[in-house]
Design a protein around this motif. Structure first.
Motif, mmCIF file in Angstrom:
data_model
loop_
_atom_site.group_PDB
_atom_site.id
_atom_site.type_symbol
_atom_site.label_atom_id
_atom_site.label_comp_id
_atom_site.label_asym_id
_atom_site.label_seq_id
_atom_site.Cartn_x
_atom_site.Cartn_y
_atom_site.Cartn_z
ATOM 1 N N UNK A 1 126.364 37.808 36.554
ATOM 2 C CA UNK A 1 125.640 36.771 35.813
ATOM 3 C C UNK A 1 126.211 35.385 36.113
ATOM 4 N N UNK A 2 126.972 35.284 37.196
ATOM 5 C CA UNK A 2 127.562 34.007 37.602
ATOM 6 C C UNK A 2 126.599 33.309 38.566
ATOM 7 N N UNK A 3 126.057 32.168 38.137
ATOM 8 C CA UNK A 3 125.058 31.485 38.978
ATOM 9 C C UNK A 3 125.654 30.951 40.283
ATOM 10 N N UNK A 4 126.976 30.879 40.349
ATOM 11 C CA UNK A 4 127.601 30.456 41.618
ATOM 12 C C UNK A 4 127.292 31.442 42.747
ATOM 13 N N UNK A 5 126.881 32.651 42.366
ATOM 14 C CA UNK A 5 126.489 33.639 43.377
ATOM 15 C C UNK A 5 125.239 33.208 44.142
ATOM 16 N N UNK A 6 124.533 32.203 43.627
ATOM 17 C CA UNK A 6 123.315 31.745 44.302
ATOM 18 C C UNK A 6 123.583 30.652 45.337
ATOM 19 N N UNK A 7 124.856 30.338 45.563
ATOM 20 C CA UNK A 7 125.185 29.395 46.651
ATOM 21 C C UNK A 7 124.822 30.041 47.991
ATOM 22 N N UNK A 8 124.439 29.220 48.986
ATOM 23 C CA UNK A 8 123.988 29.780 50.271
ATOM 24 C C UNK A 8 124.996 30.724 50.903
ATOM 25 N N UNK A 9 126.290 30.395 50.821
ATOM 26 C CA UNK A 9 127.288 31.242 51.485
ATOM 27 C C UNK A 9 127.423 32.604 50.817
ATOM 28 N N UNK A 10 127.057 32.681 49.534
ATOM 29 C CA UNK A 10 127.060 33.976 48.847
ATOM 30 C C UNK A 10 125.765 34.731 49.127
ATOM 31 N N UNK A 11 124.634 34.017 49.025
ATOM 32 C CA UNK A 11 123.341 34.691 49.185
ATOM 33 C C UNK A 11 123.170 35.326 50.555
ATOM 34 N N UNK A 12 123.844 34.768 51.544
ATOM 35 C CA UNK A 12 123.665 35.347 52.884
ATOM 36 C C UNK A 12 124.219 36.770 52.976
ATOM 37 N N UNK A 13 124.974 37.186 51.956
ATOM 38 C CA UNK A 13 125.491 38.567 51.924
ATOM 39 C C UNK A 13 124.471 39.551 51.341
ATOM 40 N N UNK B 1 118.887 26.493 47.159
ATOM 41 C CA UNK B 1 119.488 27.641 47.835
ATOM 42 C C UNK B 1 118.610 28.892 47.676
ATOM 43 N N UNK B 2 118.118 29.128 46.449
ATOM 44 C CA UNK B 2 117.248 30.290 46.203
ATOM 45 C C UNK B 2 115.923 30.122 46.953
ATOM 46 N N UNK B 3 115.395 28.913 46.934
ATOM 47 C CA UNK B 3 114.143 28.633 47.652
ATOM 48 C C UNK B 3 114.297 28.964 49.136
ATOM 49 N N UNK B 4 115.379 28.493 49.721
ATOM 50 C CA UNK B 4 115.587 28.730 51.158
ATOM 51 C C UNK B 4 115.845 30.208 51.452
ATOM 52 N N UNK B 5 116.556 30.863 50.544
ATOM 53 C CA UNK B 5 116.843 32.299 50.718
ATOM 54 C C UNK B 5 115.543 33.104 50.756
ATOM 55 N N UNK B 6 114.662 32.849 49.784
ATOM 56 C CA UNK B 6 113.429 33.655 49.699
ATOM 57 C C UNK B 6 112.441 33.261 50.804
ATOM 58 N N UNK B 7 112.168 31.973 50.951
ATOM 59 C CA UNK B 7 111.178 31.571 51.965
ATOM 60 C C UNK B 7 111.685 31.871 53.376
ATOM 61 N N UNK B 8 112.996 31.985 53.503
ATOM 62 C CA UNK B 8 113.578 32.288 54.817
ATOM 63 C C UNK B 8 113.571 33.772 55.164
ATOM 64 N N UNK B 9 113.074 34.607 54.243
ATOM 65 C CA UNK B 9 112.972 36.028 54.571
ATOM 66 C C UNK B 9 113.660 36.955 53.585
ATOM 67 N N UNK B 10 114.224 36.417 52.507
ATOM 68 C CA UNK B 10 114.858 37.256 51.490
ATOM 69 C C UNK B 10 113.823 37.857 50.548
#
Ligand SMILES: [Zn+2]
Length: 302
Positions: A94-106, A128-137
């Motif tokens: 529940x830590x929103x820091x997990x949504x940073x790009x360097x975390x989301x790439x995992x 970061x979430x926008x780029x993660x999802x629109x980028x293929x997540x």
């Protein structure tokens, strides 16, 4: 005394139900029901090891609140499903820091497990979430995910979130957790609905009503409420009386990303319903990028 604004029926109802049941324990018996109910094999073999980031963060203003009583069963069902099928690995945070790009790439997908309120305020995290999802997540949302970020009385905190998910709760959901609904399978040929074998079913759960018109232009409906058979405790809200359309689960694409949402999941028992869990697993494997499905919006199917 704190004044409750009558029109805030949705938030008040959902929050009060959740708060009222916060002492309800997630029992060993319920854990056992989940262990027995989860699918024992993946719907499709994963193309590679997959990771799902699951957040269940609930906010009321600046305060963290317990949220729905189904959060713990939902977490446990996802963990058990991952373990028994090998389709993915679950990381609960529940830590929103997990949504940073360097975390989301995992991760391959994000899951909002009955999240509630404005949980992502930082524009950098939104980006970061926008780029993660629109980028293929992928994105998976359960029940109150549709009352997250944009929620009564502010529906415009982050408009893209609701577009991505497919809709926004209306700010008043007059239906109750004890209401019983007949569900129809709208897309029986989809691999995401194979678990139902084309058969509708009855379920007791609390259901949101979306505020957008022409919902079938927005996403591919998998399940919806059969209003000819269902007799909920109150009539639909005015916005929905026009089309009487109540999609319950759906998929859509957003850029290169894939979205699966289930409006079911208010009541804990949803997470030990074997057929629904099979459906959820298919939805998760779709979001993760392993299960192929046609997400053409329902109104545009030829
Ligand atoms: Zn709810």
């Amino acid at each position: 005394m704190k004044r409750i604004i009558p029109v805030c029926l949705g938030a008040v109802l959902c929050a009060s139900v959740a708060l009222g049941q916060r002492r309800a324990q997630f029992t060993p018996e319920q854990m056992k029901l989940i262990e027995e109910a989860v699918p024992k094999k993946a719907v499709v073999k994963p193309k590679k090891p997959r990771r799902l980031l699951v957040t269940s963060l609930c906010m009321s203003g600046d305060k963290i609140i317990p949220g729905h009583p189904s959060i713990q069963p939902g977490k446990y069902a996802l963990q058990q499903m991952a373990k028994s099928t090998g389709a993915f690995e679950v990381v609960l945070s529940d830590d929103v820091e997990m949504f940073r790009p360097e975390k989301l790439k995992e991760f391959d997908a994000i899951c909002f497990n009955n999240t509630q309120g404005v949980i992502i305020r930082d524009p950098a995290l939104q980006d970061s979430i926008y780029k993660f999802i629109t980028g293929g997540g992928g994105f998976v949302g359960f029940h109150a995910a549709v009352a997250t970020i944009n929620q009564y009385p502010k529906f415009d905190v982050w408009p893209w979130y609701s577009e991505m998910l497919g809709g926004t709760e209306s700010g008043g959901h007059p239906w109750m957790p004890r209401d019983s609904f007949f569900i129809k399978v709208d897309d029986p040929k989809s691999p995401l609905t194979a678990a139902f074998k084309g058969q509708g079913f009855e379920i007791v759960d609390e259901v949101f009503q979306l505020q957008e018109p022409n919902l079938r232009d927005r996403f591919r409906v998998l399940l919806s409420i059969d209003m000819e058979k269902s007799k909920p405790s109150r009539p639909p809200l005015p916005i929905r009386q026009k089309d009487n359309d109540f999609p319950l689960t759906w998929i859509r694409t957003e850029g290169k990303g894939r979205v699966f949402y289930s409006g079911l999941g208010h009541n804990p028992h949803i997470f030990w319903h074997p057929v629904l869990l099979e459906h959820f697993l298919a939805g998760i494997q779709y979001a993760l990028g392993d299960l192929e499905a046609d997400a053409t919006p329902s109104s545009k199917i030829r």
